[in-house]
Write a protein that holds these residues in place. Structure first.
Motif, PDB file in Angstrom:
ATOM      1  N   ARG A  31      81.070  80.046  -7.435  1.00 43.40           N
ATOM      2  CA  ARG A  31      80.237  78.987  -6.866  1.00 43.40           C
ATOM      3  C   ARG A  31      80.957  77.650  -6.998  1.00 43.40           C
ATOM      4  NH1 ARG A  31      75.189  78.516 -11.209  1.00 43.40           N
ATOM      5  NH2 ARG A  31      76.372  77.626 -12.972  1.00 43.40           N
ATOM      6  N   VAL A  32      80.599  76.697  -6.104  1.00 45.94           N
ATOM      7  CA  VAL A  32      81.294  75.402  -6.028  1.00 45.94           C
ATOM      8  C   VAL A  32      80.258  74.292  -6.015  1.00 45.94           C
ATOM      9  CG1 VAL A  32      82.924  73.989  -4.732  1.00 45.94           C
ATOM     10  CG2 VAL A  32      83.155  76.482  -4.716  1.00 45.94           C
ATOM     11  N   PHE A  33      80.481  73.259  -6.839  1.00 44.06           N
ATOM     12  CA  PHE A  33      79.679  72.034  -6.870  1.00 44.06           C
ATOM     13  C   PHE A  33      80.502  70.888  -6.285  1.00 44.06           C
ATOM     14  CE2 PHE A  33      78.010  74.690 -10.205  1.00 44.06           C
ATOM     15  CZ  PHE A  33      76.636  74.482 -10.192  1.00 44.06           C
ATOM     16  N   ALA A  34      79.833  69.897  -5.685  1.00 47.01           N
ATOM     17  CA  ALA A  34      80.501  68.679  -5.196  1.00 47.01           C
ATOM     18  C   ALA A  34      80.289  67.557  -6.210  1.00 47.01           C
ATOM     19  CB  ALA A  34      79.956  68.266  -3.828  1.00 47.01           C
ATOM     20  N   GLU A  35      81.259  66.629  -6.284  1.00 50.57           N
ATOM     21  CA  GLU A  35      81.196  65.513  -7.228  1.00 50.57           C
ATOM     22  C   GLU A  35      81.442  64.198  -6.500  1.00 50.57           C
ATOM     23  OE1 GLU A  35      84.183  66.120 -10.138  1.00 50.57           O
ATOM     24  OE2 GLU A  35      83.499  68.106 -10.743  1.00 50.57           O
ATOM     25  N   ASN A  36      80.753  63.132  -6.967  1.00 47.66           N
ATOM     26  CA  ASN A  36      81.076  61.758  -6.569  1.00 47.66           C
ATOM     27  C   ASN A  36      80.965  60.866  -7.800  1.00 47.66           C
ATOM     28  OD1 ASN A  36      78.342  61.383  -6.936  1.00 47.66           O
ATOM     29  ND2 ASN A  36      77.864  60.959  -4.794  1.00 47.66           N
ATOM     30  N   LYS A  37      81.019  59.543  -7.604  1.00 44.61           N
ATOM     31  CA  LYS A  37      81.048  58.642  -8.756  1.00 44.61           C
ATOM     32  C   LYS A  37      79.739  58.675  -9.545  1.00 44.61           C
ATOM     33  CE  LYS A  37      81.868  55.004  -6.326  1.00 44.61           C
ATOM     34  NZ  LYS A  37      82.127  53.596  -5.967  1.00 44.61           N
ATOM     35  N   VAL A  38      78.647  59.189  -8.949  1.00 42.55           N
ATOM     36  CA  VAL A  38      77.377  59.266  -9.668  1.00 42.55           C
ATOM     37  C   VAL A  38      77.341  60.502 -10.548  1.00 42.55           C
ATOM     38  CG1 VAL A  38      74.872  59.344  -9.401  1.00 42.55           C
ATOM     39  CG2 VAL A  38      76.262  58.026  -7.789  1.00 42.55           C
ATOM     40  N   GLY A  39      77.845  61.631 -10.045  1.00 47.67           N
ATOM     41  CA  GLY A  39      77.838  62.857 -10.824  1.00 47.67           C
ATOM     42  C   GLY A  39      78.048  64.073  -9.944  1.00 47.67           C
ATOM     43  N   THR A  40      77.675  65.224 -10.497  1.00 50.72           N
ATOM     44  CA  THR A  40      77.835  66.502  -9.809  1.00 50.72           C
ATOM     45  C   THR A  40      76.558  66.848  -9.054  1.00 50.72           C
ATOM     46  OG1 THR A  40      79.305  67.209 -11.592  1.00 50.72           O
ATOM     47  CG2 THR A  40      78.488  68.916 -10.143  1.00 50.72           C
ATOM     48  N   SER A  41      76.717  67.505  -7.925  1.00 47.06           N
ATOM     49  CA  SER A  41      75.553  67.895  -7.129  1.00 47.06           C
ATOM     50  C   SER A  41      74.632  68.789  -7.947  1.00 47.06           C
ATOM     51  CB  SER A  41      76.010  68.609  -5.860  1.00 47.06           C
ATOM     52  OG  SER A  41      76.752  69.778  -6.176  1.00 47.06           O
ATOM     53  N   GLU A  42      73.312  68.638  -7.697  1.00 47.84           N
ATOM     54  CA  GLU A  42      72.339  69.410  -8.455  1.00 47.84           C
ATOM     55  C   GLU A  42      72.371  70.888  -8.067  1.00 47.84           C
ATOM     56  OE1 GLU A  42      68.599  67.551  -7.870  1.00 47.84           O
ATOM     57  OE2 GLU A  42      69.141  65.737  -8.994  1.00 47.84           O
ATOM     58  N   SER A  43      72.631  71.176  -6.826  1.00 44.58           N
ATOM     59  CA  SER A  43      72.706  72.564  -6.377  1.00 44.58           C
ATOM     60  C   SER A  43      74.146  72.911  -6.020  1.00 44.58           C
ATOM     61  CB  SER A  43      71.787  72.794  -5.171  1.00 44.58           C
ATOM     62  OG  SER A  43      72.143  71.931  -4.108  1.00 44.58           O
ATOM     63  N   CYS A  44      74.388  74.195  -5.740  1.00 44.65           N
ATOM     64  CA  CYS A  44      75.735  74.664  -5.434  1.00 44.65           C
ATOM     65  C   CYS A  44      75.661  75.709  -4.333  1.00 44.65           C
ATOM     66  CB  CYS A  44      76.417  75.239  -6.673  1.00 44.65           C
ATOM     67  SG  CYS A  44      75.543  76.690  -7.330  1.00 44.65           S
ATOM     68  N   VAL A  45      76.824  76.161  -3.907  1.00 47.58           N
ATOM     69  CA  VAL A  45      76.905  77.222  -2.917  1.00 47.58           C
ATOM     70  C   VAL A  45      77.698  78.377  -3.540  1.00 47.58           C
ATOM     71  CG1 VAL A  45      78.946  76.178  -1.864  1.00 47.58           C
ATOM     72  CG2 VAL A  45      77.596  77.798  -0.551  1.00 47.58           C
ATOM     73  N   VAL A  46      77.195  79.628  -3.354  1.00 49.10           N
ATOM     74  CA  VAL A  46      77.767  80.811  -4.010  1.00 49.10           C
ATOM     75  C   VAL A  46      78.384  81.711  -2.948  1.00 49.10           C
ATOM     76  CG1 VAL A  46      77.290  82.739  -5.578  1.00 49.10           C
ATOM     77  CG2 VAL A  46      75.951  80.634  -5.753  1.00 49.10           C
ATOM     78  N   THR A  47      79.487  82.366  -3.315  1.00 47.12           N
ATOM     79  CA  THR A  47      80.140  83.281  -2.377  1.00 47.12           C
ATOM     80  C   THR A  47      79.247  84.502  -2.135  1.00 47.12           C
ATOM     81  OG1 THR A  47      81.295  84.327  -4.227  1.00 47.12           O
ATOM     82  CG2 THR A  47      82.451  82.578  -3.059  1.00 47.12           C
ATOM     83  N   LYS A  48      79.219  84.957  -0.878  1.00 43.47           N
ATOM     84  CA  LYS A  48      78.463  86.164  -0.544  1.00 43.47           C
ATOM     85  C   LYS A  48      79.220  87.424  -0.957  1.00 43.47           C
ATOM     86  CE  LYS A  48      76.102  83.996   3.365  1.00 43.47           C
ATOM     87  NZ  LYS A  48      75.858  84.043   4.828  1.00 43.47           N
ATOM     88  N   ALA A  49      80.550  87.402  -0.764  1.00 44.12           N
ATOM     89  CA  ALA A  49      81.364  88.563  -1.128  1.00 44.12           C
ATOM     90  C   ALA A  49      81.685  88.527  -2.610  1.00 44.12           C
ATOM     91  CB  ALA A  49      82.651  88.575  -0.299  1.00 44.12           C
TER      92      ALA A  49
END
Length: 513
Positions: free
Chosen positions: A370-388
């Motif tokens: 799974r991958v989270f996005a980051e900016n100067k405020v912090g990390t995204s609350e949700s993420c995206v997970v691989t299907k395979a």
């Protein structure tokens, strides 16, 4: 006898024509201006005048043959005139375009005002044309009237003019007109009438240093910005956001004599924008821009894909998030989880690319990512997970431990620090020191004058971590001599020596008396 017939006299023009050589054939005339038609007779007149003088010899001869009259241009008494090229009449010059006035001057504004004069400035018209620009004329009239008065006698070429000898208290409208040979342009008028009075302090906004750059706040924070200003009498303060009036439901403005406060109780991303503060005293105005950016955490990446899995590695690829939180994305966090345990572990942090290879996976396990996005405020609350799922296949491995040859650490004794010659005083304990290395650990022996020192209590022998010492307790003058330290092991032996001199204290007789 019949008399001879009198010779026939030829006309001077014919003689001149016979005497003249035949003209060479002339090339076709070029289309250039032909000489005037009167020019050939004038040139033929000169040989015609000489013809009577040339006729006298011809009259004396007998029976001179008479030249038959030839119908040539010379027989007619004039040279043939070349066919004149008909010249086209010159075309009439194109009349110059009619003079056109310029466009209106731009940005008329007040530069200075006091109780007796008014100084204005403006910019040159955008369109001047071929007629050029002769200058500008300035006109003014009192508020409520339409009697425009010209402020100067002659046109002014500069973009600034001071109207003098005005009456204090008047409210004047001012306009500027550009003049050229085409006439007067459209007038450019000041936006508002100007009161003629002394301004004590011009308006001036003093933005604090921390607000000159972009102001960044997080969603939900309270915003309270204080901006001081100068101006007397009390300036009129106005605010705009992105060129539009403020929404008073979202933004509260509180003005005093010295500052203006912009207050937002709970900030939202819609509050981001460029705020313009304007301070105005009569016709004098000062403006300042304030950029506000309200940010929050970004959304998750749009998608993530397991590209390939080989050996102990897995290749991932993902796309940036649709919502960046109103600020740039600074990186991504990649995590892995074993399907057996389901626990997530971070493998990449603050990663800037959109592709990654995760290594050191365990053989026989299956992994999700799974991958989270980051900016100067912090990390995204949700993420995206691989299907395979990345499955690491088991492969037959025959492990052969490497064979290492045994290293022989045996070494003959070797002194790294030698003994040094010493001088001791009778009755004062002294030490002799040296250091030795060897493998296996060497046996240490001390000798005095080539004689082994036994278990004499006067001598104390120590050996620790290769440091060898011999302590001589309260030596006397007989303890001086050559001392040797000898080290022995199975690989060999080594020895070092030094000289010890024991001195007697001599007390002078005078001191004793």
């Amino acid at each position: 006898m019949p008399s001879k017939p009198a010779p026939i006299k030829k006309s001077p023009a014919k003689k001149a024509a016979e005497k003249a050589p035949e003209p060479a054939p002339e090339p076709e005339p070029a289309p250039v201006e032909a000489p005037p038609a009167e020019a050939p007779p004038a040139e033929a007149a000169a040989p015609a005048e000489e013809a009577p003088a040339a006729a006298a010899p011809a009259a004396e001869g007998e029976g001179a043959p008479v030249a038959p009259a030839v119908d040539t241009p010379a027989a007619e008494g004039t040279a043939p005139a070349e066919p004149a090229v008909v010249e086209e009449p010159p075309k009439a010059p194109t009349p110059p375009p009619p003079a056109v006035p310029t466009s209106a001057p731009l940005d008329v504004s007040v530069e200075d005002v006091n109780d007796s004069s008014l100084t204005i400035k403006w910019k040159t018209p955008e369109i001047i044309g071929d007629s050029g620009l002769d200058g500008f004329t300035i006109e003014y009239c009192k508020d409520g009237t339409k009697d425009w008065v010209v402020a100067q006698e002659e046109l002014t070429p500069v973009n600034r003019y001071c109207i003098k000898n005005l009456t204090a208290g008047d409210l004047l409208h001012v306009r500027v007109v550009a003049v050229n040979p085409g006439g007067r342009s459209e007038p450019a008028t000041l936006a508002a009438p100007v009161p003629i009075r002394e301004v004590v302090d011009r308006p001036k906004i003093k933005i604090p240093r921390n607000l000159r750059a972009r102001v960044v706040r997080q969603v939900g924070e309270q915003i309270n910005l204080v901006i001081p200003f100068l101006g007397k009498p009390k300036p009129v303060v106005s605010w705009l956001k992105d060129g539009q009036p403020l929404d008073t439901k979202r933004v509260n403005i509180r003005n005093s004599d010295k500052d203006s406060i912009m207050f937002i109780r709970t900030s939202e991303r819609e509050d981001s924008g460029v705020y313009e503060m304007s301070v105005k005293v009569d016709s004098f105005e000062d403006k300042a821009l304030l950029t506000l950016q309200v940010v929050e955490r970004p959304g998750p990446p749009t998608s993530v894909k397991l590209v390939d899995a080989w050996g102990f590695n897995a290749a991932l690829e993902w796309t940036p998030p649709k919502d960046n939180g109103n600020t740039e994305i600074t990186g991504y966090t990649v995590q892995k989880a074993d399907r057996k345990t389901g626990e997530w572990f971070t493998v990449l942090e603050h990663y800037h690319r959109l592709t990654a290879t995760v290594s050191d996976l365990i053989m026989g396990n299956s992994y999700s990512f799974r991958v989270f996005a980051e900016n100067k405020v912090g990390t995204s609350e949700s993420c995206v997970v691989t299907k395979a799922v990345a499955t690491i296949q088991k492969t037959g491995i025959n492990y052969k431990p490497p064979e290492y040859p045994e290293h022989n650490f045996s070494e003959a004794p070797k002194f790294t620090t030698s003994l040094c010659d010493r001088a001791a005083t009778v009755g004062y304990t002294t030490k002799l020191l040296c250091s030795v290395r060897g493998s296996p650990k060497p046996k240490i022996e001390w000798l005095k004058n080539q004689m082994v020192i036994g278990d004499d209590p006067k001598f104390r022998k120590l050996s620790n971590q290769g440091i060898c010492s011999l302590e001589i307790r309260k030596p006397c003058s007989f303890d001086g001599g050559i001392y040797t330290c000898r080290a022995k092991n199975a690989q060999g032996e080594a020895a070092v020596s030094c000289k010890l001199e024991v001195k007697q204290i001599i007390i002078s007789e005078e001191k004793g008396k």
